[in-house]
Enzyme design. Structure first.
Site, PDB file in Angstrom:
ATOM      1  N   GLY A  41       8.942  21.464  -9.443  1.00 47.50           N
ATOM      2  CA  GLY A  41       8.239  20.186  -9.449  1.00 47.50           C
ATOM      3  C   GLY A  41       7.065  20.241 -10.402  1.00 47.50           C
ATOM      4  O   GLY A  41       6.298  21.213 -10.396  1.00 47.50           O
ATOM      5  N   GLY A  46       2.412  20.366  -8.914  1.00 45.90           N
ATOM      6  CA  GLY A  46       3.152  21.386  -9.636  1.00 45.90           C
ATOM      7  C   GLY A  46       2.654  21.583 -11.055  1.00 45.90           C
ATOM      8  O   GLY A  46       2.548  22.723 -11.538  1.00 45.90           O
ATOM      9  N   HIS A 267       2.915   1.751   3.631  1.00 44.39           N
ATOM     10  CA  HIS A 267       1.825   1.188   2.821  1.00 44.39           C
ATOM     11  C   HIS A 267       1.779  -0.317   3.006  1.00 44.39           C
ATOM     12  O   HIS A 267       2.805  -0.989   2.908  1.00 44.39           O
ATOM     13  CB  HIS A 267       2.058   1.532   1.350  1.00 44.39           C
ATOM     14  CG  HIS A 267       0.840   1.395   0.502  1.00 44.39           C
ATOM     15  ND1 HIS A 267       0.229   0.179   0.272  1.00 44.39           N
ATOM     16  CD2 HIS A 267       0.104   2.315  -0.181  1.00 44.39           C
ATOM     17  CE1 HIS A 267      -0.823   0.360  -0.507  1.00 44.39           C
ATOM     18  NE2 HIS A 267      -0.920   1.651  -0.802  1.00 44.39           N
ATOM     19  N   ARG A 338      -4.333   2.440   6.239  1.00 36.27           N
ATOM     20  CA  ARG A 338      -3.032   1.865   5.934  1.00 36.27           C
ATOM     21  C   ARG A 338      -2.181   1.611   7.170  1.00 36.27           C
ATOM     22  O   ARG A 338      -1.487   0.605   7.254  1.00 36.27           O
ATOM     23  CB  ARG A 338      -2.286   2.790   4.964  1.00 36.27           C
ATOM     24  CG  ARG A 338      -2.919   2.824   3.603  1.00 36.27           C
ATOM     25  CD  ARG A 338      -2.285   3.847   2.695  1.00 36.27           C
ATOM     26  NE  ARG A 338      -2.859   3.739   1.357  1.00 36.27           N
ATOM     27  CZ  ARG A 338      -2.518   4.521   0.347  1.00 36.27           C
ATOM     28  NH1 ARG A 338      -1.620   5.479   0.513  1.00 36.27           N
ATOM     29  NH2 ARG A 338      -3.070   4.370  -0.837  1.00 36.27           N
TER      30      ARG A 338
END
Length: 667
Positions: A41, A46, A267, A338
């Site tokens: 990644g 990463g 979200h 959220r």
């Protein structure tokens, strides 16, 4: 069941990280050149980790399934990155960021990790500025800040609505320098399909070249998983379509515990679903909640008229609008966390006040902000008694400077001008707080296998505060892993290169090839997306914003049946040895079909409501979440046994010594 040791250092919380760094073992520069590290990644976590480790002298092999690290999903993060610099002089501090994060996570995160995150946050900003990240600046030259949900200070640094992109370019530039020096060997269009464990230690991976189809063996002294989250188990999410759980799930099946899989973030500000034709959803940044006011019609007949196309939102007077977040949570208003904002939107829409054709949307309105900014701008420019038209003209320019690319994106998708008509938004799957279990050093339960960024579970508890994903990814990659991995690698300075002709590599490659061949040879009649969409509907309906016992049990049964059908009926056209995107998807969906069951099992076992995990059986009369601290103040870490439905639960008890456990209130 066992109790897990997170290896948290002793001492006061504000000294733990410093003392730990002072006492862990180091690898000297000459010996670092003898050690290989694989990073799977190349997003923010990463990419920053690969660049940092290579800069320190390690030999790094970096893998991404995209054609370039610049295509990582981190690029889609828009709103900003948190840091406790207190530039606004509004009372922020390391402790306040620590407190807000633990509270925002509904007291289900590890104190020591969160404090460390808050502690290194300021360093991240300095690092990125030095790389040339073009953060917004205020008149005096200091970096500008804005507010995000769940906090009462302005600590979010931003680059217009492109923060993730600019930060990723900074990490990529650092990577590119190391690639040029030969310290990072970059493997684009490669996907990790298996972890190789030798004598109990992570020693490499099996990867597939996605262009040629070739199966490859790669060895290293340690493996770092930085492959992001698993939100696409729901099919429709704000994640890029390629985002998947394979790397995390493969290390889980090799012995790494998977923690809190049911903690999924919904979200609140996404463009609503418009039909079955969609393959993903688009996020409207949480930064918009700084200036946008969320509302629905106060009268149900007005909502019905809007849905029928007989009434426009701009025709509804102020007194007939319900700014429900401001009404229910006056202290935080539109900037509640959220999970709170998402459930409140769902409650209004379920009650019949939704405003789009499906009845699943609320308004995000910038009219007040445009007028406020316009009046300020008129004062600055010395315009006396400006007309309303002039005020709006000036205000729109200010809003455009702050959010212009987001408004442009919305208009392209919805074909409505959000400067003139309120945006329509609705909650959607976005981020996963759960992930691979790691200790304080970010190591999984497999020695030598690390997980960083969204791939691990460690910092956000049951709900992530906005603008904290970029913060965690860069903290792990730039400032945590480069220290802690050395303590483990100090034992490998005399090991020498890990050969790839070991029996463990043979077995791992054989298992991968056999599974790929099964997919190609399967004479099914249904494409991969058929199963992925069915899984997504099960997950959203039963393991989405609200869960209950009967629904979760139903989901587990339906997922098991769907998984059986998938392996019998999936159709994968094309060849094994070549470019084959349907084969890629089949492998990933096979993992989602196992992970989905574990998510439902985890949600079923946690009979409380907390953060993004809302059990309908555990709520107040007003619909607020009810935690059960006496029984569930722990991390659920699951061990794979060969069957996701028979996973073994291990617990990491959460001890709060610096923050009082209490019911969250944003009123």
């Amino acid at each position: 069941m066992s109790k897990l040791n997170a290896r948290i250092p002793e001492g006061p919380i504000d000294k733990k990280w410093t003392n730990h760094k002072n006492n862990i073992r180091l690898v000297n520069p000459a010996n670092k050149r003898l050690i290989d590290v694989i990073v799977v990644g190349t997003g923010l976590a990463g990419g920053s980790a690969a660049a940092s480790l290579a800069e320190m002298g390690y030999n790094v092999k970096a893998f991404c399934f995209q054609d370039s690290p610049r295509r990582a999903h981190s690029i889609a993060a828009q709103g900003g990155i948190n840091a406790a610099k207190n530039y606004q002089n509004d009372g922020d501090s390391v402790y306040r960021l620590f407190y807000d994060t633990v509270k925002g996570g509904d007291y289900r995160s590890r104190e020591a990790n969160v404090y460390r995150l808050a502690e290194v946050s300021a360093n991240i900003i300095d690092q990125c500025v030095a790389q040339g990240v073009p953060f917004a600046r205020e008149y005096g030259g200091l970096l500008d800040n804005r507010s995000f949900g769940g906090v009462q200070v302005s600590r979010t640094f931003y680059a217009k609505g492109q923060t993730g992109q600019q930060l990723l370019l900074g990490a990529y530039s650092a990577m590119s320098r190391q690639i040029g020096l030969g310290r990072i060997k970059m493997y684009n269009r490669h996907e990790m399909l298996e972890l190789v464990v030798v004598n109990g230690k992570a020693r490499g991976i099996i990867a597939r070249d996605l262009v040629t189809g070739e199966i490859e063996r790669h060895s290293a002294h340690a493996v770092v998983i930085a492959s992001g989250g698993y939100g696409n188990v729901f099919f429709l999410s704000t994640n890029a379509m390629g985002s998947n759980a394979t790397a995390s799930w493969k290390v889980h099946k090799k012995g790494a515990l998977f923690a809190n899989p049911c903690f999924t973030q919904i979200h609140p500000t996404c463009i609503p679903v418009s039909g079955d034709h969609q393959s993903k959803l688009t996020l409207m940044s949480e930064s918009l909640r700084n200036d946008g006011r969320i509302w629905v019609p106060a009268k149900k007949e007005d909502a019905e008229a809007i849905r029928a196309g007989k009434l426009k939102p701009t025709q509804i007077p102020e007194e007939d609008r319900d700014y429900y977040l401001e009404r229910r949570y006056p202290a935080f208003g539109n900037l509640v966390p959220r999970d709170v904002a998402s459930r409140a939107a769902k409650e209004r829409c379920d009650a019949g006040y939704g405003v789009n054709a499906t009845g699943e949307a609320v308004y995000l309105d910038f009219a007040s902000a445009i007028e406020r900014y316009g009046r300020e701008k008129a004062n600055v420019e010395g315009i006396q008694n400006p007309s309303l038209e002039k005020i709006k003209e000036l205000g729109k320019k200010v809003v455009e400077a702050k959010y212009g690319n987001l408004f442009q994106m919305y208009e392209k998708i919805v074909d409505q001008n959000p400067y003139e008509t309120p945006m329509m938004i609705y909650p959607a799957v976005h981020y996963t707080m759960g992930g691979v279990w790691v200790d304080y050093n970010l190591m999984t339960t497999i020695p030598g296998c690390y997980a960083i960024g969204e791939a691990n579970f460690s910092d956000h508890g049951a709900n992530r505060l906005g603008a904290s994903a970029l913060m965690q990814g860069l903290a792990d990659g730039y400032f945590v892993l480069p220290y802690t991995i050395g303590d483990y690698l100090a034992d490998d300075i005399r090991t020498g290169a890990i050969p790839t002709d070991l029996p463990e590599f043979d077995e791992a490659e054989k298992a991968v090839v056999e599974q790929l061949q099964k997919f190609i040879a399967n004479k099914g009649s249904k494409p991969v997306d058929y199963f992925h969409k069915k899984l997504g509907k099960i997950m959203w309906n039963e393991v989405g914003m609200a869960r209950n016992e009967s629904g979760l049990k139903k989901a587990i049964q339906e997922i098991r049946e769907l998984r059986d059908e998938f392996h019998k009926e999936v159709m994968v056209p094309g060849e094994l040895n070549g470019f084959n995107q349907e084969l890629e998807k089949a492998w990933r969906v096979a993992d989602f079909l196992e992970l989905g069951e574990l998510m439902a099992l985890d949600a079923l076992s946690r009979t409380e409501s907390c953060g993004g995990h809302f059990r309908e059986e555990s709520q107040t009369e007003e619909g607020e979440a009810v935690r059960n601290d006496a029984e569930f103040t722990f991390v659920s870490a699951w061990e794979f046994t060969g069957d996701p439905g028979k996973a073994i639960l291990h617990k990491e008890e959460l001890v709060y010594e610096n923050i009082e456990l209490k019911t969250r209130s944003y009123k």
